[in-house]
Design a protein around this motif. Structure first.
Motif, PDB file in Angstrom:
ATOM      1  N   ALA A 208       0.835  -1.202   0.000  1.00 30.76           N
ATOM      2  CA  ALA A 208       0.000   0.000   0.000  1.00 30.76           C
ATOM      3  C   ALA A 208       0.873   1.257   0.000  1.00 30.76           C
ATOM      4  CB  ALA A 208      -0.930  -0.005   1.205  1.00 30.76           C
ATOM      5  N   LEU A 209       2.044   1.176   0.630  1.00 29.63           N
ATOM      6  CA  LEU A 209       2.961   2.306   0.612  1.00 29.63           C
ATOM      7  C   LEU A 209       3.415   2.617  -0.810  1.00 29.63           C
ATOM      8  CD1 LEU A 209       5.247   1.600   3.698  1.00 29.63           C
ATOM      9  CD2 LEU A 209       3.530   3.385   3.474  1.00 29.63           C
ATOM     10  N   LEU A 210       3.721   1.558  -1.568  1.00 30.39           N
ATOM     11  CA  LEU A 210       4.156   1.754  -2.946  1.00 30.39           C
ATOM     12  C   LEU A 210       3.048   2.361  -3.785  1.00 30.39           C
ATOM     13  CD1 LEU A 210       6.119  -1.586  -3.493  1.00 30.39           C
ATOM     14  CD2 LEU A 210       7.063   0.691  -3.117  1.00 30.39           C
ATOM     15  N   ALA A 211       1.800   1.942  -3.533  1.00 36.51           N
ATOM     16  CA  ALA A 211       0.667   2.521  -4.259  1.00 36.51           C
ATOM     17  C   ALA A 211       0.537   4.005  -3.954  1.00 36.51           C
ATOM     18  CB  ALA A 211      -0.621   1.781  -3.893  1.00 36.51           C
ATOM     19  N   GLY A 212       0.667   4.362  -2.681  1.00 39.91           N
ATOM     20  CA  GLY A 212       0.580   5.765  -2.290  1.00 39.91           C
ATOM     21  C   GLY A 212       1.706   6.597  -2.882  1.00 39.91           C
ATOM     22  N   ILE A 213       2.916   6.035  -2.888  1.00 40.55           N
ATOM     23  CA  ILE A 213       4.067   6.747  -3.447  1.00 40.55           C
ATOM     24  C   ILE A 213       3.899   6.934  -4.952  1.00 40.55           C
ATOM     25  CG2 ILE A 213       6.537   6.535  -3.925  1.00 40.55           C
ATOM     26  CD1 ILE A 213       6.788   5.215  -1.145  1.00 40.55           C
ATOM     27  N   LEU A 214       3.397   5.897  -5.630  1.00 44.66           N
ATOM     28  CA  LEU A 214       3.157   6.014  -7.071  1.00 44.66           C
ATOM     29  C   LEU A 214       2.146   7.129  -7.357  1.00 44.66           C
ATOM     30  CD1 LEU A 214       3.520   5.067  -9.958  1.00 44.66           C
ATOM     31  CD2 LEU A 214       1.796   3.292  -9.547  1.00 44.66           C
ATOM     32  N   GLY A 215       1.098   7.201  -6.556  1.00 43.87           N
ATOM     33  CA  GLY A 215       0.120   8.269  -6.726  1.00 43.87           C
ATOM     34  C   GLY A 215       0.742   9.638  -6.514  1.00 43.87           C
TER      35      GLY A 215
ATOM     36  N   ILE B 206       4.017  10.573  -6.841  1.00 44.52           N
ATOM     37  CA  ILE B 206       4.989  10.970  -7.869  1.00 44.52           C
ATOM     38  C   ILE B 206       4.316  11.179  -9.230  1.00 44.52           C
ATOM     39  CG2 ILE B 206       6.900   9.864  -6.692  1.00 44.52           C
ATOM     40  CD1 ILE B 206       6.745   7.560  -8.625  1.00 44.52           C
ATOM     41  N   ALA B 207       3.146  10.574  -9.434  1.00 40.58           N
ATOM     42  CA  ALA B 207       2.418  10.808 -10.685  1.00 40.58           C
ATOM     43  C   ALA B 207       2.003  12.270 -10.794  1.00 40.58           C
ATOM     44  CB  ALA B 207       1.191   9.903 -10.760  1.00 40.58           C
ATOM     45  N   VAL B 208       1.808  12.922  -9.642  1.00 40.98           N
ATOM     46  CA  VAL B 208       1.435  14.344  -9.627  1.00 40.98           C
ATOM     47  C   VAL B 208       2.665  15.228  -9.498  1.00 40.98           C
ATOM     48  CG1 VAL B 208       0.161  16.126  -8.378  1.00 40.98           C
ATOM     49  CG2 VAL B 208      -0.822  13.842  -8.640  1.00 40.98           C
ATOM     50  N   THR B 209       3.507  14.956  -8.510  1.00 40.88           N
ATOM     51  CA  THR B 209       4.650  15.840  -8.258  1.00 40.88           C
ATOM     52  C   THR B 209       5.677  15.782  -9.386  1.00 40.88           C
ATOM     53  OG1 THR B 209       5.756  14.100  -6.956  1.00 40.88           O
ATOM     54  CG2 THR B 209       4.366  15.672  -5.767  1.00 40.88           C
ATOM     55  N   GLY B 210       5.698  14.664 -10.129  1.00 41.19           N
ATOM     56  CA  GLY B 210       6.595  14.592 -11.269  1.00 41.19           C
ATOM     57  C   GLY B 210       6.272  15.651 -12.305  1.00 41.19           C
ATOM     58  N   GLU B 211       4.994  15.953 -12.476  1.00 44.15           N
ATOM     59  CA  GLU B 211       4.591  16.997 -13.421  1.00 44.15           C
ATOM     60  C   GLU B 211       4.976  18.381 -12.912  1.00 44.15           C
ATOM     61  OE1 GLU B 211       1.057  17.005 -15.703  1.00 44.15           O
ATOM     62  OE2 GLU B 211       0.478  14.994 -15.052  1.00 44.15           O
TER      63      GLU B 211
ATOM     64  N   GLY C  81       8.035  15.944  -0.041  1.00 52.16           N
ATOM     65  CA  GLY C  81       6.998  16.242   0.941  1.00 52.16           C
ATOM     66  C   GLY C  81       5.790  15.339   0.804  1.00 52.16           C
ATOM     67  N   ALA C  82       5.346  15.112  -0.433  1.00 45.29           N
ATOM     68  CA  ALA C  82       4.170  14.268  -0.656  1.00 45.29           C
ATOM     69  C   ALA C  82       4.442  12.828  -0.264  1.00 45.29           C
ATOM     70  CB  ALA C  82       3.752  14.346  -2.120  1.00 45.29           C
ATOM     71  N   ILE C  83       5.638  12.326  -0.587  1.00 48.20           N
ATOM     72  CA  ILE C  83       5.988  10.954  -0.219  1.00 48.20           C
ATOM     73  C   ILE C  83       6.082  10.821   1.295  1.00 48.20           C
ATOM     74  CG2 ILE C  83       7.823   9.224  -0.299  1.00 48.20           C
ATOM     75  CD1 ILE C  83       8.383  10.149  -3.176  1.00 48.20           C
ATOM     76  N   ALA C  84       6.710  11.806   1.949  1.00 50.01           N
ATOM     77  CA  ALA C  84       6.838  11.764   3.406  1.00 50.01           C
ATOM     78  C   ALA C  84       5.468  11.784   4.071  1.00 50.01           C
ATOM     79  CB  ALA C  84       7.677  12.937   3.895  1.00 50.01           C
ATOM     80  N   ALA C  85       4.561  12.634   3.581  1.00 50.14           N
ATOM     81  CA  ALA C  85       3.218  12.708   4.159  1.00 50.14           C
ATOM     82  C   ALA C  85       2.456  11.412   3.939  1.00 50.14           C
ATOM     83  CB  ALA C  85       2.451  13.882   3.542  1.00 50.14           C
ATOM     84  N   THR C  86       2.607  10.809   2.757  1.00 50.40           N
ATOM     85  CA  THR C  86       1.922   9.551   2.453  1.00 50.40           C
ATOM     86  C   THR C  86       2.430   8.431   3.345  1.00 50.40           C
ATOM     87  OG1 THR C  86       1.637  10.230   0.141  1.00 50.40           O
ATOM     88  CG2 THR C  86       1.407   7.893   0.641  1.00 50.40           C
ATOM     89  N   VAL C  87       3.749   8.325   3.475  1.00 52.15           N
ATOM     90  CA  VAL C  87       4.328   7.294   4.340  1.00 52.15           C
ATOM     91  C   VAL C  87       3.927   7.535   5.793  1.00 52.15           C
ATOM     92  CG1 VAL C  87       6.499   6.339   5.225  1.00 52.15           C
ATOM     93  CG2 VAL C  87       6.257   6.839   2.789  1.00 52.15           C
ATOM     94  N   GLY C  88       3.903   8.793   6.189  1.00 57.16           N
ATOM     95  CA  GLY C  88       3.522   9.104   7.569  1.00 57.16           C
ATOM     96  C   GLY C  88       2.105   8.673   7.887  1.00 57.16           C
TER      97      GLY C  88
ATOM     98  N   PHE D 274      -1.983  14.204  -1.681  1.00 57.24           N
ATOM     99  CA  PHE D 274      -0.812  14.860  -1.100  1.00 57.24           C
ATOM    100  C   PHE D 274       0.048  15.502  -2.185  1.00 57.24           C
ATOM    101  CE2 PHE D 274      -1.276  12.091   2.809  1.00 57.24           C
ATOM    102  CZ  PHE D 274      -1.520  13.147   3.665  1.00 57.24           C
ATOM    103  N   GLY D 275       0.075  14.886  -3.374  1.00 58.66           N
ATOM    104  CA  GLY D 275       0.844  15.461  -4.468  1.00 58.66           C
ATOM    105  C   GLY D 275       0.328  16.832  -4.860  1.00 58.66           C
ATOM    106  N   PHE D 276      -0.990  16.966  -4.994  1.00 57.56           N
ATOM    107  CA  PHE D 276      -1.566  18.260  -5.356  1.00 57.56           C
ATOM    108  C   PHE D 276      -1.478  19.252  -4.198  1.00 57.56           C
ATOM    109  CE2 PHE D 276      -3.901  15.992  -8.814  1.00 57.56           C
ATOM    110  CZ  PHE D 276      -3.511  16.830  -9.855  1.00 57.56           C
ATOM    111  N   LEU D 277      -1.632  18.768  -2.980  1.00 61.49           N
ATOM    112  CA  LEU D 277      -1.619  19.671  -1.837  1.00 61.49           C
ATOM    113  C   LEU D 277      -0.232  20.234  -1.564  1.00 61.49           C
ATOM    114  CD1 LEU D 277      -3.925  17.658   0.603  1.00 61.49           C
ATOM    115  CD2 LEU D 277      -4.459  19.860  -0.456  1.00 61.49           C
ATOM    116  N   LEU D 278       0.806  19.408  -1.711  1.00 60.06           N
ATOM    117  CA  LEU D 278       2.161  19.815  -1.336  1.00 60.06           C
ATOM    118  C   LEU D 278       3.047  20.164  -2.525  1.00 60.06           C
ATOM    119  CD1 LEU D 278       2.807  17.194   1.498  1.00 60.06           C
ATOM    120  CD2 LEU D 278       1.966  19.532   1.711  1.00 60.06           C
ATOM    121  N   ARG D 279       2.787  19.545  -3.682  1.00 65.18           N
ATOM    122  CA  ARG D 279       3.524  19.825  -4.926  1.00 65.18           C
ATOM    123  C   ARG D 279       4.981  19.403  -4.874  1.00 65.18           C
ATOM    124  NH1 ARG D 279       1.505  25.568  -7.469  1.00 65.18           N
ATOM    125  NH2 ARG D 279      -0.733  25.180  -7.362  1.00 65.18           N
ATOM    126  N   SER D 280       5.465  18.984  -3.766  1.00 68.05           N
ATOM    127  CA  SER D 280       6.857  18.554  -3.602  1.00 68.05           C
ATOM    128  C   SER D 280       6.907  17.035  -3.537  1.00 68.05           C
ATOM    129  CB  SER D 280       7.444  19.154  -2.324  1.00 68.05           C
ATOM    130  OG  SER D 280       8.600  18.455  -1.916  1.00 68.05           O
TER     131      SER D 280
END
Length: 273
Positions: free
Chosen positions: A82-89, A91-96, A191-198, A182-188
């Motif tokens: 589930a962590l990998l799914a969250g991270i993929l979500g 980076i799909a946003v923050t990568g842009e 930051g988005a990965i850290a928030a998702t893992v947290g 988290f990707g849209f909220l933080l844009r980083s």
């Protein structure tokens, strides 16, 4: 003179922007990234590999334990995948945002809500389908291993195999959407990965520390039952002794998704790309 509603922007060739076209665009962006397929490959290896290892461990004595619920071996890896799914979500946003491609995306389709919906739908469907394939393969292998020792999965009873597999796949999609939020909220990316893992991993562990803090801190444990992965466990393998019923667990997961996407929509509308 009365105001005239603006027409949908027309593309070259006379085509007009629409949700299906935006969905197709997001699908192409997601499936053409190497990071997407690396993430799926790692998730598949963990999902299938851990399930098979647990099945072999359960039968290492020469016979499967009586009363064994073999589906637990299939869905247990979700605590990690589930962590990998969250991270993929995420980076799909923050990568842009990191490449500046988000400006092109929002220029091509100025309706930001439609962009958000398209990206969320594509990520959710992709993770659900990919996870479903992984869990089915794992279930087949686990069933074969346990069947060789006199006990296989009960495929004839939907609530024993099919529903847990579907619920686990839904959970993976939910975690991907949390990452998108988290990707849209933080844009980083960091930051988005850290928030998702947290949210998905760290907070459930921290809540267990309060199990020894006495009755006055019991509310922390009760609140922790409504964290995404805690609720998911009750949705995947419901029981009479679980802190949340299956219905409440699914409503909790839906609430996390709704809150995250609504927050993302508000931020996306109010900030410049």
């Amino acid at each position: 003179m009365s105001a005239v509603a603006p027409a949908a922007p027309a593309l070259a060739g006379g085509y007009r922007l629409s949700l299906p076209r935006t969905l197709r665009s997001e699908w192409i962006k997601l499936t053409t990234l190497r990071s997407t397929w690396w993430s799926i490959a790692i998730t598949a290896a963990l999902t299938i590999g851990i399930g098979v290892l647990i099945a072999f461990a359960l039968t290492s004595s020469g016979q499967a334990p009586r009363g064994l619920n073999g589906i637990m071996a299939v869905v247990s890896p979700i605590q990690f995948t589930a962590l990998l799914a969250g991270i993929l979500g995420a980076i799909a946003v923050t990568g842009e945002y990191s490449t500046g491609m988000i400006r092109s995306t929002l220029t091509a389709d100025p309706r930001r809500g439609r962009v958000l919906v398209a990206k969320a739908v594509v990520l959710a469907v992709f993770l659900f389908l990919a996870s479903l394939v992984m869990f089915v393969i794992s279930a087949v292998l686990v069933s074969a291993i346990l069947g060789g020792h006199g006990q296989s999965l009960e495929w004839g009873q939907p609530d024993k195999v099919i529903l847990p597999v579907l619920s686990a796949s839904v959970t993976m999609a939910v975690c991907a959407l949390i990452g998108v939020s988290f990707g849209f909220l933080l844009r980083s990316g960091a930051g988005a990965i850290a928030a998702t893992v947290g949210l998905l991993f760290v907070l459930p562990i921290m809540s267990t520390f309060f199990a020894f803090a006495g009755e006055s801190w019991k509310w922390v444990m009760d609140a922790a039952n409504y964290l995404p992965l805690s609720a998911a466990q009750n949705a995947i393998l419901p029981s009479d002794t679980a802190p949340l019923s299956a219905g409440v667990a699914f409503l909790t997961l839906g609430a996390w998704v709704a809150a995250g996407l609504l927050g993302s929509w508000a931020v996306l509308r109010s900030r410049d790309a």
